[in-house]
Structure formats: structure tokens, C-alpha cells
Design an enzyme around this catalytic site. Structure first.
Site, mmCIF file in Angstrom:
data_model
loop_
_atom_site.group_PDB
_atom_site.id
_atom_site.type_symbol
_atom_site.label_atom_id
_atom_site.label_comp_id
_atom_site.label_asym_id
_atom_site.label_seq_id
_atom_site.Cartn_x
_atom_site.Cartn_y
_atom_site.Cartn_z
ATOM 1 N N GLY A 1 -1.178 16.116 1.359
ATOM 2 C CA GLY A 1 -1.726 15.649 2.620
ATOM 3 C C GLY A 1 -0.609 15.322 3.596
ATOM 4 N N SER A 2 -0.912 15.324 4.876
ATOM 5 C CA SER A 2 0.071 14.909 5.881
ATOM 6 C C SER A 2 0.056 13.382 5.998
ATOM 7 C CB SER A 2 -0.250 15.572 7.218
ATOM 8 O OG SER A 2 -0.071 16.969 7.106
ATOM 9 N N HIS B 1 -1.089 6.252 0.594
ATOM 10 C CA HIS B 1 -2.251 6.733 1.352
ATOM 11 C C HIS B 1 -2.987 5.597 2.015
ATOM 12 C CE1 HIS B 1 -1.443 9.953 -1.548
ATOM 13 N NE2 HIS B 1 -1.821 10.733 -0.568
ATOM 14 N N HIS C 1 2.926 11.634 5.433
ATOM 15 C CA HIS C 1 4.029 11.129 4.609
ATOM 16 C C HIS C 1 5.380 11.599 5.129
ATOM 17 C CE1 HIS C 1 0.768 10.205 1.967
ATOM 18 N NE2 HIS C 1 0.506 11.471 1.715
#
Ligand SMILES: Nc1ncnc2c1ncn2[C@@H]1O[C@H](COP(=O)(O)OP(=O)(O)O)[C@@H](O)[C@H]1O
Ligand SMILES: Nc1ncnc2c1ncn2[C@@H]1O[C@H](COP(=O)(O)OP(=O)(O)O)[C@@H](O)[C@H]1O
Ligand SMILES: [Mg+2]
Ligand SMILES: [Mg+2]
Ligand SMILES: [Mg+2]
Ligand SMILES: [Mg+2]
Lengths: 215, 335, 335, 215
Positions: free
Chosen positions: C54-55, C220, C57
Site C-alpha cells: 500500500g502507499s 497503517h 509509507h
């Protein structure tokens, strides 16, 4: 009017001035910083309390041969510990203040007037401020004038210092409506109006402490 | 105040201890003076490059000590300029016998303390000293009614380019002239989405509503020139660019180095997005080419959210010096 | 929600456009697939190294594409694993004929999507594929009652070291074995001072009082294992280190690589300060040496304030691979 | 009881199911994301709305020769657009659902039961969840059982679907007290109890939409 002997400030009185200023700064550091948060960067109280705190320790650490040696050391200590705009300005104030007191162990009205003037001139020499720029000079300028006026009128030290401190308070208050033209507050333009200048406020506090300790 | 620290009065020194421990290959730290110097010192005969200022702008300045950039830096308290002794110590730490350039940001405190330091140095018979003052922030009017424009993003560019020139062996006057030239070719403008909190103050310097941004922010948490409603990134980019491009009088066909700088609390995902907007506007609306760019947190204001844009009018020489190797904690390539 | 963005649904693609524009010398971006590949592709005969997730990070993963690290990365929506098509496209982008290692973080979504991608690849007769799954977060119990430990900071270390090994010419099996070894030698623990806001959600994922921190946080914005009162940096460092050191069973005299990682909203001044605490505890209390370190924002959680500590049990070979040149937007030295 | 002709779902009905699910997800995306913020990472609503939104466009873009071709495309579209844990799981559900419907243009009770079972088996094959793990399977498992029970009892499609949707709602509600053992919520341990599972909630919404559209 006090006796001639009473109407002078000796080394101990100057050391009390610094101790008293340091205590006042400790108490009001939060307020000064708050003023600086509004139109500056929020460090003035901490800077001043740190510097004068260090100066207040000098008396216990070292024997000073004279008032001017002590004031020079105070000035150098401020220069070395305060930083920011106020460090060199207050530092210079004390370094220059020492000059006219070189020959005396007991500073009377005349010596004090000369010291004060030299100190304030030093602030102007460094900072190039004019009255109305919304800086500490707006406190120092009328305070110096008031001291001189009282001195010329033949008032004793205590009265000169009281006049000086009162003028300082008015000078400080005069900064509130001003639009800053020097220092960090000038970046705000019109938005700097409506706030007391932090340096003008700490200067008033310094001169109040003088009135309580130098006479 | 929510911060990872122990004692607000010891933030700077404890952080410098961490910097020293993290980069023993690049630098050495004098924790007493809070002076950071290049590991092994300045190569004899190389012009020294020094900078210093208040802390809270990391990686500036201490994080730019290393090959191809600074020889030494001195660190004041948070948002408080260093004292003269520190500038003096940094000067000596950087002196390799060919003189030292001092890169200063245009703030009253920085200039006054540095001036006193230079008085002390001159009294020590140090003459090979040049000063470059950055003042690139178009949010501040450069008039007699202000302390002059603030030094912001251009400082990073000056330190990189003067560092490269010094590394190449240019002399003191040439290094200083380059620094002044780079500053003159640079303009910046910043925006804040949130304020920041000076550790010793413990409360945020200013307050912004949830739907407000502050345009024309500096790097000390000081309020900017005006409030504006929260708006899309495209509009923010346009608002930042307009005064910068105009003040630089950029013409179609010119090329720039872009620094899209984060203020500390804005994540990279947003900074790259903003860079996309800035580059698009430059290309498509202004006909200006991006020769080189830097996107990230390079001159910060503690944990403030927001960013600034700095444009430097480029030429071949500037690009060549830009590409020269640099090895510092905060900026590194080619080495 | 205060962010520099235009449309929450376009954050990832607009940010990738900025990444591409900022680093044309290092990488190329396929904005349709949201796949980032090394400029010029994988050198023929070199094992490809791929990652994705996922973006939110950043710089992980796309910012680690370049020489000495990743050959390709695919970027999902914010905090949402990429879809199988993206993993397939990243695989092909990284394939230099010597097989591809996929570095995955241990999350259900990442593993399920990658599995489907691998089914597709196998149906395309792609066999030279190895998977390395990182699961270094000691905040999560690795039991049948959980999805297993999360992959966090070790991912950066695995990507760096496997990238270096691939660059040296090691074969597919050796690269994968190294990756698994590095993960097995690594443990992490994180702390949050604030939550973060997923752009499409528009509100903070969780709430913390002004005097609370969340220990055992992931990347997250998911809540951690427990709340604790705000405490000095020294105590936070001790709380993070204890479970890491114990789980790794570090003995006196051993050496580690330390990643002191910022979660995105914490400034460098605090991260270096935390590193100072971590290093002091390791040295003085645990008798453990820091062989190499990395301090900064390397695997983040949008604008979350906080940090994580990752320790990797070092040996000479790991240090050698660590020192090998790397040239990516997010990590760069020696090149 | 409807006529034999009425008691089947044709391609149009399946397309309505997807359209209806998409509309419901658009409406409830905020709620699903809120559930996911509590015990996950706050993307479930957006992920689902994005994926089904894309699926809802398929009917207008392409002619589908059969129900199973359509469901396969829906499954592939979900796999390619949702991401996260739920993308492969919901994608697999539809890809597998399509299998038993390969030979039919009108899905009656038997075909639907087979499709549903195949889809749910697919979720288990991918996610390895058991009942009580606090996942979408806690909705699907009792829903499938209820559908089967109604079908065995000879109920028409509408009734089977109603029973299915009701069991789905109960299944969703059953997740509230559970401690998660699968997916992101499992990281929270005991703190995951007291919240509805987001995937269990979106699954109930999907099956409610089925009851409104497939009969
Ligand atoms: N040029 C100047 N001349 C005199 N006083 C000045 C000048 N510039 C700033 N000051 C004083 O310094 C004060 C700010 O001090 P401080 O906050 O300690 O430094 P800084 O602005 O560097 O943070 C101002 O409130 C003002 O009174
Ligand atoms: N192993 C699994 N089996 C079945 N369902 C699962 C599993 N893991 C997670 N889920 C479901 O996925 C949902 C989360 O989906 P989503 O938020 O879209 O993905 P992510 O957790 O990757 O962010 C959970 O609420 C749960 O119902
Ligand atoms: Mg100040
Ligand atoms: Mg200051
Ligand atoms: Mg997710
Ligand atoms: Mg989720």
C-alpha cells in the site's frame, strides 16, 4: 533625599540587580515567550531566563575587583548564553554600561546616567533601531530620558531610577499599537500591531529591577 | 506538547549526540560548543565553508556537514541564533588555511551574533573571512520597514553550490561571489498547514483553524503574511509560485533548480504531489524547465506541516556544481 | 483533514507523477499500473528485486527503486495492497532473465494479492520467482490467533541487502535465502504520538489524548497494543528496545544495524535524540555495539508522529552488503 | 409462490445485484471505513466502493453472453480494483460463483445454491478463515447455511434469499463481541472485541442487495 553615602550603588547592589532580574525573568519567562509567540518565534522568555540565570550565578563563583569588571562579565555572559537578537543587544548594553564606571567603586547618579546612556547607545549601535520601530529601544529611550531629566533636576538615585522605571513601563506599553520595523516582528507587517514587543517588555522588567536594587 | 524528548533545555545537545553517533564516518561533534565539523577536518588549502543558526531546521545546518558542502556548522538553541563563541569555534574548525566563507540567513539575531564573532576573529588577526547572507523569502518585503527578506530555502542551495566550488579549489573571493550570486538568483515562498511548538515554550506558536492555511510562512513558526482557506494542492502551488516567478522575472525558456521543501510534518507522498503541481505549472503555464530538483525535508520548522518552494535560475555552471559529489547526512550523491 | 492534495482518489497517482519528475535519472513510472521501475531496466543476468504494498509509507517502496536496491515496485492505494495485475507488471518490469525476488510484508492483503499474481505468472510459465516475507514486528504475537507478526522496518533492510546481493551477481536462491535470513535476524517495535488520516477516510484512524502515546503501533495507522502515558524519550526508547532485544536474544558483545525510523510527522531533531537514547541503552545497558545505523523517515505511516526501532543482528557480510553503493530517491550512498 | 418463470435470476438480475450493491456501498462507504478505522486501517469502505463502482459500469460497456461470463468479469474486476484483503476475497467469491452457473441462462434455486457455495468455499480457500475468526466469513457461513436450508425445504428463490440475507445480518452482528484471529484486526488482540467486523458488514450488505435483486 538620602545621605551621600546611601545615594550610590556598590558592587553588591549591581549583583542584586542581576539576581533580581533573573528571578523576575524566571517568573515571567512564560509571559515573555507568549508575547514572542504572537509576533516572533516564541523563544524570548527562555533566552532571557537562561542568560540572566547564568549571570546570577557569577557573584557566587568569582570575586569581582570592581563594578565595571562585574558588568563586563555580565555582558560577556549574556553574549555567550542568550543568542538570538536579544543576546548581542543586552550583552552590548552591559559591556558598554561598564565603561563609564571604570573609575568608580560606588556609582552615583552621574555615573549611572553615564552608564545607562553608554549601554543604550550600544543597543542602537548594534541594532540600528529608532524610536517607534517596536523594539526594546522603545523602552530604553524614554527610560534613559527620564533618568537624565530627574538627574538634571538634582533627584537622588532612587528617584531617578523610579522615574526611569516608570518611563520604561510607558515605553513598553507604547509598543502595543506599533507596526514593527525591526527584528522578526517586522515580517508580520500590519499584523504586528496590537501586541506588546517582547524585548520592550523584558527591558521594562530589567529597569524595574534596577529601581528596586540600585538604590 | 507531544514530543520525543527528555528535557526541553537539552534537546539540541542530545540530538547532536545522536547525529554524531549516527554519522561517525562523516562528522565529529563538539557537544560543549555545539559545533559540528567534517570528520578529519578541512583539507589544507581548501576554502572552509561554515554555517550556523538556530536549531529546529534539521537537517540544516549540522546535517550538511561533510564532503562537498559544509566544513563546520554551529547550532543555537531551537529557533535561536548561535552565540558569537560558537561562530568563532566553527570558523576555526573549518579553517584550512585558505579562508572561510560564512553562510548566514538574514535574521537580526544571526547577523548580530555573527558580527560579534567576526569582531572577535578580526581581533585574533583572522582576515580571510567572507560572509554570504541569504535573503530569498518573497513573503517578506525587502524594504526599510522590515528587517529585510528572510533567508530560507536558498540557504540549502548556497551551501551545496559553494561547498562544491570550495571542493574544486576555488579561492575565497570566488566562493563568496558564487554564494551571493546563487542567493541573488533564488526566491522562495512557503505555506503552513499547522504551527509548530518550540520545546521550551511548550505550546504552538500560532493557531490555525481546521480549514485555514497560512501563506508566506517562515521557518521559525512565526506567522506568515496572510491566512487563506484550505485549498487544493494545485491552487496552493500556484499561490506559492506566482510571487516567486515574478520576483525572479523568469522568462519562458529559462531553466531552474527547484527545491520543494517539507516543513517537517508533511509526508513525502504530499511533497511529491506538490512537486508534480509545481513542475506542471512551471512547464505548462510558465514555459520554464526544471533542470534539477530536490524534494523532501531540507530546511524545516520542527514538526510544522506545510512546504516551501525555492526556485534558482539555473545555468550550465550551476547545474555542473549541483551534480558534483556530496556526502553529508542530509544530502548525498556521487559519493 | 489538512493535507496538500487535490482529490483523495488521485493522491497516489499524482504523487508518483512527482516522483517520476523528481528522479528521471533513477527511475521510470508507469502511471497506469502505478509501477515504478529502475531507469533502463534490470541489467541482463541480474536477479530482479521487486517490492510492493500500500502507499502511505514513503519512501517505501517506490523510493527504493534504483541501483543497489529494487528493480521495480508497485504501489497500491493508501494502506491498501496493490492488486495482482500490479505485482505481475512489476515482476515483468524487473525480470532480467535471472529470476525475480518478491519482497512482501506480512499482511493478509499483500499476501493474497501477491499469491494471485504468482498464480498468473506461473500460468505464463514464469517459474524463477522467489518470495521473501518480512514479519519483524514484535508488537504482534506470532501465533495461530493472529495473522502473524507484521512486516515493518526490516523490509527496508531486506530491500537494501538483497538489492546489494543481486547487484553483486548472486543467484535467485541465494538472494531469497539472504532476504529470509535478514528478516529472521531483525525485530522492530514502534510508538505513535499521534494518529494519521487516510485521505479517502478524511478523519484520523484513532484518537490519542494529549498525554497519551500508543505503543506497538504498526505502519497503517492501526491502533497498537496498549496506551501509555506520555513519557521521556529515554523511557520510550527503553520500552521499544526491551521486547526487541529479548525477542532477538541479543547477547553482550554482539553488533547490530539500527534503523531508527520516523513515522512521517516527527522531525529529525527528535529522531536523532531518540537514536542517542537507543544507542546509549544498547551500549551501556545491553553491551551491544551499533555497527551501522540509519536515522530518518524510511517506512512511514503518512503524517503520524512517532518512531520505530529495528535491530538487525549484524555480521561482517551484512555490514559489507550494507556499505555497498545504493542510489535511490530514499537511500543513497557510494554512488 | 411465484411462477416457475419468475423464480429464476437472469443476467439482468445479476447486473441489478451489482448495481444495487455499488449504490449501497457508495451510501455506506463512510460507515464501513469507520468500522475499519476502529480495528483496521480505515480503507474498507473506499476499497469496496471503488471496486463495485467499477463493476457497476461493466453492464453499460460490454455485452455479456452469459451470467457466468458476467460474474467472471465482476470477479476479475474486483481483483483488479479493490486491493487489500477484501479484493482477492470478494474477487474469488465471484470468480467461483460463476463456475456452477456456466450451463445456465436463468439461475434458479439450485444453481444459486451451488454458486453461493462455490463462492464461499473460494473465500475459505483463499483466506483460511473459520467461523468465529471475526471476518466476512462469519457473515457468509450462516448465510449460505440459511439459503441451503430454505432451498432444501423447497422455498422459492425469493424466500431463500431473504433467509440468506437475514442470517447474514445475524452473522455480521455475531462478530461484534469476537476477538479477531484473522486479518489486520487480529493485531489488536482483546481490543478488537466490541466492534463489528468491516468485511462481515460489507458482506451482509452484498447479500441484502441480492435478496432485493435476484428474485
Ligand atoms: N534591530 C533591533 N534593535 C533593537 N532591538 C531589537 C532589534 N531586533 C530585535 N530586537 C528586539 O529583540 C526582541 C526579540 O528577541 P529574541 O526573541 O530573544 O530574539 P529572536 O528574534 O532572534 O528570536 C524583540 O522583541 C525586539 O525587542
Ligand atoms: N483471512 C481472511 N479471511 C476472510 N476474510 C478476511 C481475512 N482477512 C481479512 N478479512 C476480511 O477483510 C476485511 C478487511 O478488508 P480491507 O479493509 O479492505 O483490507 P485490509 O485489511 O487489507 O485493509 C476484514 O474486515 C475481514 O472481514
Ligand atoms: Mg524570539
Ligand atoms: Mg529566536
Ligand atoms: Mg488496507
Ligand atoms: Mg482495511
Amino acid at each position: 533625599m538620602g545621605s551621600v553615602r546611601d545615594d550610590v550603588a556598590d558592587l553588591t547592589a549591581f549583583q542584586s540587580w542581576i539576581a533580581e532580574t533573573s528571578a523576575e525573568l524566571d517568573e515571567h519567562a512564560g509571559h515573555l515567550t507568549e508575547l514572542d509567540r504572537a509576533i516572533g518565534d516564541g523563544d524570548h522568555g527562555t533566552n532571557m531566563a537562561r542568560g540572566f540565570g547564568r549571570c546570577a550565578e557569577l557573584a557566587g563563583e568569582e570575586q569581582f575587583p570592581s563594578i565595571d569588571a562585574y558588568l563586563k562579565k555580565v555582558g560577556m555572559t549574556l553574549v555567550s548564553t542568550v543568542g538570538g537578537a536579544s543576546g548581542p543587544l543586552y550583552g552590548t548594553f552591559f559591556l558598554r554600561f561598564a565603561g563609564p564606571l571604570a573609575a568608580t567603586d560606588d556609582a552615583g547618579v552621574h555615573a549611572l546616567a553615564q552608564g545607562l546612556r553608554a549601554g543604550v547607545d550600544g543597543i542602537v549601535a548594534r541594532g540600528k533601531a529608532e524610536v517607534g520601530d517596536k523594539t526594546m529601544y522603545d523602552t530604553f529611550a524614554p527610560a534613559l530620558e527620564a533618568f537624565d531629566a530627574a538627574a538634571v533636576a538634582g533627584s537622588p538615585v532612587a528617584e531617578c531610577l523610579r522615574a526611569c522605571a516608570e518611563a520604561a513601563d510607558s515605553g513598553r506599553d507604547s509598543t502595543e499599537p506599533l507596526v514593527a520595523r525591526k527584528g522578526r516582528a517586522s515580517y508580520l507587517g500590519e499584523r504586528s500591531a496590537g501586541h506588546l514587543d517582547p524585548g520592550a517588555s523584558s527591558a521594562a522588567l530589567l529597569l524595574r529591577a534596577a529601581a528596586r536594587t540600585l538604590a | 506538547m507531544k514530543k520525543l524528548l527528555n528535557d526541553p533545555g537539552r534537546v539540541v545537545v542530545e540530538s547532536l549526540a545522536g547525529l554524531a553517533a549516527a554519522h561517525p564516518d562523516l562528522l565529529e561533534v563538539d557537544l560543549g560548543q555545539r559545533v559540528v565539523r567534517r570528520r578529519g577536518g578541512t583539507r589544507p588549502g581548501k576554502v572552509g565553508v561554515v554555517s550556523g543558526g538556530g536549531s529546529g531546521h534539521e537537517p540544516l545546518h549540522a546535517g550538511y556537514v561533510g564532503v562537498g558542502m559544509l566544513d563546520a556548522a554551529c547550532c543555537g538553541e531551537v529557533f535561536t541564533s548561535p552565540v558569537p563563541d560558537q561562530f568563532v569555534a566553527a570558523h576555526h574548525a573549518a579553517d584550512g588555511g585558505a579562508g572561510v566563507v560564512h553562510v548566514l540567513k538574514n535574521y537580526t539575531g544571526d547577523l548580530l551574533n555573527a558580527e560579534m564573532a567576526h569582531d572577535i576573529l578580526r581581533a585574533q588577526d583572522v582576515d580571510a573571512l567572507e560572509v554570504v547572507v541569504t535573503d530569498d523569502d518573497v513573503a517578506v518585503l525587502d524594504s526599510t520597514f522590515t528587517a529585510g527578506r528572510r533567508g530560507v530555502g536558498a540557504t540549502v542551495l548556497v551551501e551545496k553550490l559553494v561547498g562544491a566550488a570550495a571542493e574544486e579549489g576555488r579561492d575565497l573571493a570566488a566562493c563568496a561571489a558564487l554564494g551571493r550570486e546563487v542567493n541573488a538568483r533564488s526566491r522562495s515562498m512557503g505555506v503552513a498547514l499547522t504551527s509548530c511548538t518550540v520545546p521550551s515554550a511548550g505550546v504552538a506558536t500560532f493557531a490555525l483553524a481546521d480549514d485555514e492555511i497560512e501563506l508566506g510562512i517562515g521557518i521559525h513558526g512565526e506567522p506568515g503574511r496572510r491566512r487563506a482557506p484550505l485549498q487544493p494542492a494545485h491552487d496552493v502551488a500556484a499561490a506559492l509560485l506566482a510571487p516567486v516567478v515574478e520576483d525572479l522575472a523568469l522568462r519562458r525558456g529559462e531553466a531552474v533548480v527547484v527545491l520543494l521543501n517539507g516543513m517537517g510534518g508533511t509526508p513525502l507522498i504530499e511533497l511529491y504531489l506538490m512537486f508534480h503541481e509545481v513542475r506542471s505549472i512551471l512547464h505548462e503555464t510558465r514555459g520554464v524547465t526544471v533542470a534539477r530538483s530536490l524534494v523532501g525535508n531540507y530546511i524545516t520548522s520542527l514538526e510544522m506541516a506545510g512546504c516551501s518552494v525555492t526556485l534558482l535560475r539555473a545555468d550550465d555552471e550551476i547545474v555542473r556544481l549541483w551534480d558534483a559529489p556530496v556526502a553529508t547526512p542530509g544530502l548525498r550523491w556521487g559519493a
